[in-house]
Write a protein that holds these residues in place. Sequence first.
Motif, PDB file in Angstrom:
ATOM      1  N   THR A   1       0.801  -1.225   0.000  1.00 23.71           N
ATOM      2  CA  THR A   1       0.000   0.000   0.000  1.00 23.71           C
ATOM      3  C   THR A   1       0.832   1.273   0.000  1.00 23.71           C
ATOM      4  O   THR A   1       0.386   2.309  -0.508  1.00 23.71           O
ATOM      5  CB  THR A   1      -0.960   0.000   1.204  1.00 23.71           C
ATOM      6  N   ASP A   2       2.047   1.247   0.550  1.00 20.09           N
ATOM      7  CA  ASP A   2       2.877   2.454   0.521  1.00 20.09           C
ATOM      8  C   ASP A   2       3.086   2.958  -0.899  1.00 20.09           C
ATOM      9  O   ASP A   2       3.243   4.165  -1.116  1.00 20.09           O
ATOM     10  CB  ASP A   2       4.229   2.183   1.186  1.00 20.09           C
ATOM     11  N   SER A   3       3.089   2.060  -1.876  1.00 19.07           N
ATOM     12  CA  SER A   3       3.251   2.488  -3.260  1.00 19.07           C
ATOM     13  C   SER A   3       2.099   3.370  -3.723  1.00 19.07           C
ATOM     14  O   SER A   3       2.294   4.285  -4.531  1.00 19.07           O
ATOM     15  CB  SER A   3       3.375   1.276  -4.187  1.00 19.07           C
ATOM     16  N   SER A   4       0.904   3.123  -3.221  1.00 17.56           N
ATOM     17  CA  SER A   4      -0.222   3.977  -3.610  1.00 17.56           C
ATOM     18  C   SER A   4      -0.078   5.379  -3.029  1.00 17.56           C
ATOM     19  O   SER A   4      -0.402   6.373  -3.684  1.00 17.56           O
ATOM     20  CB  SER A   4      -1.552   3.354  -3.173  1.00 17.56           C
ATOM     21  N   TYR A   5       0.408   5.461  -1.777  1.00 21.57           N
ATOM     22  CA  TYR A   5       0.653   6.787  -1.206  1.00 21.57           C
ATOM     23  C   TYR A   5       1.734   7.529  -1.998  1.00 21.57           C
ATOM     24  O   TYR A   5       1.651   8.753  -2.175  1.00 21.57           O
ATOM     25  CB  TYR A   5       1.084   6.668   0.248  1.00 21.57           C
ATOM     26  N   ALA A   6       2.743   6.803  -2.455  1.00 25.49           N
ATOM     27  CA  ALA A   6       3.849   7.446  -3.174  1.00 25.49           C
ATOM     28  C   ALA A   6       3.485   7.760  -4.626  1.00 25.49           C
ATOM     29  O   ALA A   6       3.697   8.884  -5.095  1.00 25.49           O
ATOM     30  CB  ALA A   6       5.089   6.555  -3.121  1.00 25.49           C
ATOM     31  N   TYR A   7       2.947   6.775  -5.345  1.00 29.69           N
ATOM     32  CA  TYR A   7       2.686   6.963  -6.771  1.00 29.69           C
ATOM     33  C   TYR A   7       1.386   7.724  -7.033  1.00 29.69           C
ATOM     34  O   TYR A   7       1.373   8.703  -7.791  1.00 29.69           O
ATOM     35  CB  TYR A   7       2.654   5.612  -7.492  1.00 29.69           C
ATOM     36  N   GLN A   8       0.290   7.275  -6.462  1.00 29.22           N
ATOM     37  CA  GLN A   8      -0.974   7.961  -6.722  1.00 29.22           C
ATOM     38  C   GLN A   8      -1.168   9.178  -5.814  1.00 29.22           C
ATOM     39  O   GLN A   8      -1.799  10.149  -6.217  1.00 29.22           O
ATOM     40  CB  GLN A   8      -2.156   6.994  -6.565  1.00 29.22           C
ATOM     41  N   GLY A   9      -0.613   9.121  -4.598  1.00 32.26           N
ATOM     42  CA  GLY A   9      -0.713  10.258  -3.696  1.00 32.26           C
ATOM     43  C   GLY A   9       0.285  11.348  -4.055  1.00 32.26           C
ATOM     44  O   GLY A   9      -0.061  12.382  -4.624  1.00 32.26           O
ATOM     45  N   ALA A  10       1.561  11.120  -3.743  1.00 33.35           N
ATOM     46  CA  ALA A  10       2.586  12.124  -4.012  1.00 33.35           C
ATOM     47  C   ALA A  10       2.785  12.352  -5.508  1.00 33.35           C
ATOM     48  O   ALA A  10       2.933  13.483  -5.967  1.00 33.35           O
ATOM     49  CB  ALA A  10       3.901  11.708  -3.355  1.00 33.35           C
ATOM     50  N   GLY A  11       2.798  11.265  -6.289  1.00 32.48           N
ATOM     51  CA  GLY A  11       3.061  11.396  -7.717  1.00 32.48           C
ATOM     52  C   GLY A  11       1.923  12.023  -8.487  1.00 32.48           C
ATOM     53  O   GLY A  11       2.122  12.959  -9.270  1.00 32.48           O
ATOM     54  N   ARG A  12       0.692  11.532  -8.269  1.00 37.70           N
ATOM     55  CA  ARG A  12      -0.469  12.018  -9.025  1.00 37.70           C
ATOM     56  C   ARG A  12      -1.191  13.162  -8.315  1.00 37.70           C
ATOM     57  O   ARG A  12      -2.068  13.796  -8.905  1.00 37.70           O
ATOM     58  CB  ARG A  12      -1.474  10.888  -9.252  1.00 37.70           C
ATOM     59  N   GLY A  13      -0.892  13.384  -7.042  1.00 37.31           N
ATOM     60  CA  GLY A  13      -1.539  14.474  -6.324  1.00 37.31           C
ATOM     61  C   GLY A  13      -2.897  14.135  -5.749  1.00 37.31           C
ATOM     62  O   GLY A  13      -3.676  15.040  -5.423  1.00 37.31           O
ATOM     63  N   LEU A  14      -3.208  12.853  -5.585  1.00 40.54           N
ATOM     64  CA  LEU A  14      -4.497  12.466  -5.020  1.00 40.54           C
ATOM     65  C   LEU A  14      -4.478  12.585  -3.496  1.00 40.54           C
ATOM     66  O   LEU A  14      -3.437  12.507  -2.857  1.00 40.54           O
ATOM     67  CB  LEU A  14      -4.864  11.048  -5.446  1.00 40.54           C
ATOM     68  N   ASP A  15      -5.652  12.766  -2.926  1.00 43.66           N
ATOM     69  CA  ASP A  15      -5.820  13.006  -1.489  1.00 43.66           C
ATOM     70  C   ASP A  15      -5.354  11.794  -0.680  1.00 43.66           C
ATOM     71  O   ASP A  15      -5.925  10.708  -0.805  1.00 43.66           O
ATOM     72  CB  ASP A  15      -7.293  13.286  -1.198  1.00 43.66           C
ATOM     73  N   PRO A  16      -4.344  11.949   0.185  1.00 45.37           N
ATOM     74  CA  PRO A  16      -3.888  10.801   0.982  1.00 45.37           C
ATOM     75  C   PRO A  16      -4.949  10.279   1.943  1.00 45.37           C
ATOM     76  O   PRO A  16      -4.916   9.101   2.317  1.00 45.37           O
ATOM     77  CB  PRO A  16      -2.662  11.347   1.729  1.00 45.37           C
ATOM     78  N   GLN A  17      -5.887  11.127   2.342  1.00 49.65           N
ATOM     79  CA  GLN A  17      -6.954  10.644   3.227  1.00 49.65           C
ATOM     80  C   GLN A  17      -7.877   9.674   2.502  1.00 49.65           C
ATOM     81  O   GLN A  17      -8.412   8.734   3.097  1.00 49.65           O
ATOM     82  CB  GLN A  17      -7.749  11.823   3.792  1.00 49.65           C
ATOM     83  N   TRP A  18      -8.074   9.900   1.219  1.00 47.56           N
ATOM     84  CA  TRP A  18      -8.863   8.953   0.421  1.00 47.56           C
ATOM     85  C   TRP A  18      -8.119   7.627   0.330  1.00 47.56           C
ATOM     86  O   TRP A  18      -8.713   6.557   0.471  1.00 47.56           O
ATOM     87  CB  TRP A  18      -9.121   9.543  -0.962  1.00 47.56           C
ATOM     88  N   ILE A  19      -6.819   7.699   0.092  1.00 53.63           N
ATOM     89  CA  ILE A  19      -6.019   6.473   0.044  1.00 53.63           C
ATOM     90  C   ILE A  19      -6.088   5.744   1.378  1.00 53.63           C
ATOM     91  O   ILE A  19      -6.233   4.516   1.433  1.00 53.63           O
ATOM     92  CB  ILE A  19      -4.560   6.811  -0.331  1.00 53.63           C
ATOM     93  N   ALA A  20      -5.996   6.501   2.476  1.00 56.44           N
ATOM     94  CA  ALA A  20      -6.054   5.885   3.800  1.00 56.44           C
ATOM     95  C   ALA A  20      -7.395   5.200   4.039  1.00 56.44           C
ATOM     96  O   ALA A  20      -7.466   4.126   4.657  1.00 56.44           O
ATOM     97  CB  ALA A  20      -5.802   6.940   4.881  1.00 56.44           C
ATOM     98  N   ASP A  21      -8.467   5.798   3.544  1.00 60.28           N
ATOM     99  CA  ASP A  21      -9.791   5.194   3.714  1.00 60.28           C
ATOM    100  C   ASP A  21      -9.893   3.898   2.913  1.00 60.28           C
ATOM    101  O   ASP A  21     -10.418   2.882   3.405  1.00 60.28           O
ATOM    102  CB  ASP A  21     -10.874   6.182   3.283  1.00 60.28           C
ATOM    103  N   LEU A  22      -9.387   3.918   1.687  1.00 63.61           N
ATOM    104  CA  LEU A  22      -9.378   2.695   0.890  1.00 63.61           C
ATOM    105  C   LEU A  22      -8.524   1.621   1.552  1.00 63.61           C
ATOM    106  O   LEU A  22      -8.896   0.434   1.575  1.00 63.61           O
ATOM    107  CB  LEU A  22      -8.839   2.993  -0.511  1.00 63.61           C
ATOM    108  N   GLU A  23      -7.385   2.036   2.113  1.00 65.18           N
ATOM    109  CA  GLU A  23      -6.512   1.080   2.803  1.00 65.18           C
ATOM    110  C   GLU A  23      -7.231   0.453   3.992  1.00 65.18           C
ATOM    111  O   GLU A  23      -7.174  -0.770   4.205  1.00 65.18           O
ATOM    112  CB  GLU A  23      -5.246   1.799   3.261  1.00 65.18           C
ATOM    113  N   ARG A  24      -7.913   1.283   4.762  1.00 69.64           N
ATOM    114  CA  ARG A  24      -8.621   0.771   5.938  1.00 69.64           C
ATOM    115  C   ARG A  24      -9.727  -0.192   5.541  1.00 69.64           C
ATOM    116  O   ARG A  24      -9.910  -1.242   6.171  1.00 69.64           O
ATOM    117  CB  ARG A  24      -9.194   1.949   6.731  1.00 69.64           C
ATOM    118  N   ARG A  25     -10.449   0.128   4.475  1.00 70.10           N
ATOM    119  CA  ARG A  25     -11.602  -0.678   4.089  1.00 70.10           C
ATOM    120  C   ARG A  25     -11.223  -1.961   3.350  1.00 70.10           C
ATOM    121  O   ARG A  25     -11.929  -2.976   3.470  1.00 70.10           O
ATOM    122  CB  ARG A  25     -12.545   0.155   3.202  1.00 70.10           C
ATOM    123  N   THR A  26     -10.145  -1.937   2.572  1.00 69.56           N
ATOM    124  CA  THR A  26      -9.850  -3.083   1.704  1.00 69.56           C
ATOM    125  C   THR A  26      -8.608  -3.866   2.098  1.00 69.56           C
ATOM    126  O   THR A  26      -8.436  -4.993   1.634  1.00 69.56           O
ATOM    127  CB  THR A  26      -9.686  -2.643   0.235  1.00 69.56           C
TER     128      THR A  26
END
Length: 224
Positions: free
Chosen positions: A111-136
Amino acid sequence: MSGMLPMHPRLVSLEGGEGAGKSTALAAVRELLAARGHEVVLTREPGGTPLAERIRGLLLDPGERTQGAAAEPLHPETELLLMFAARAQHVAQVVRPALERGAYVVSDRFTDSSYAYQGAGRGLDPQWIADLERRTVGLRPGLTLLLDLDVREGRARTSGRDLWPDRIESEQDDFFERVRRGFRQRAAAEPERFAVIDAAQPPQAVGRDVAAAVAAWLDRQVQA
């Protein structure tokens, strides 16, 4: 937030940018764990199951090979959701069953890759990523090995390695600089979980440092 999720004591992930040498590190982790008598399951993300590997193909296909130069672009939000769709399947079908039977799972990216690539790289909201991580996903690795490498050196290593770079490998250097910063920020925020490895070293030295980090982590678990 990811920091609230439990760390599993038999889940190890390897992270890093392009050309960081994760194959060398994976081999070192597997050899050390096997030498200590543990069952080791090697896997990867995106992928790890037949269905997740099909999603991987959608994520990484640059388009020109199968759909022509005018292929429909993959929106950043779509990319993130596909990553988590593959991850949900991977966790349910491979990761959790292996952990439940007592095996060590070593995953090339998690999951750290999503924070780095889609979060930091693409600029997506890390809180959304965290919610997806928690749920899935519902868990964090007990140890994450971050293979840290200068972006230009990493790109030089991968240049010419594949005549058909995948969609993410085809990004520009500024994207990978953001990804690297994202990984380093996560490592600084969770020093108890991350071991940062200098991936600019020769492969033998990288393997040695990876093995030492894993051995130290295992010893801390015994002492706890």
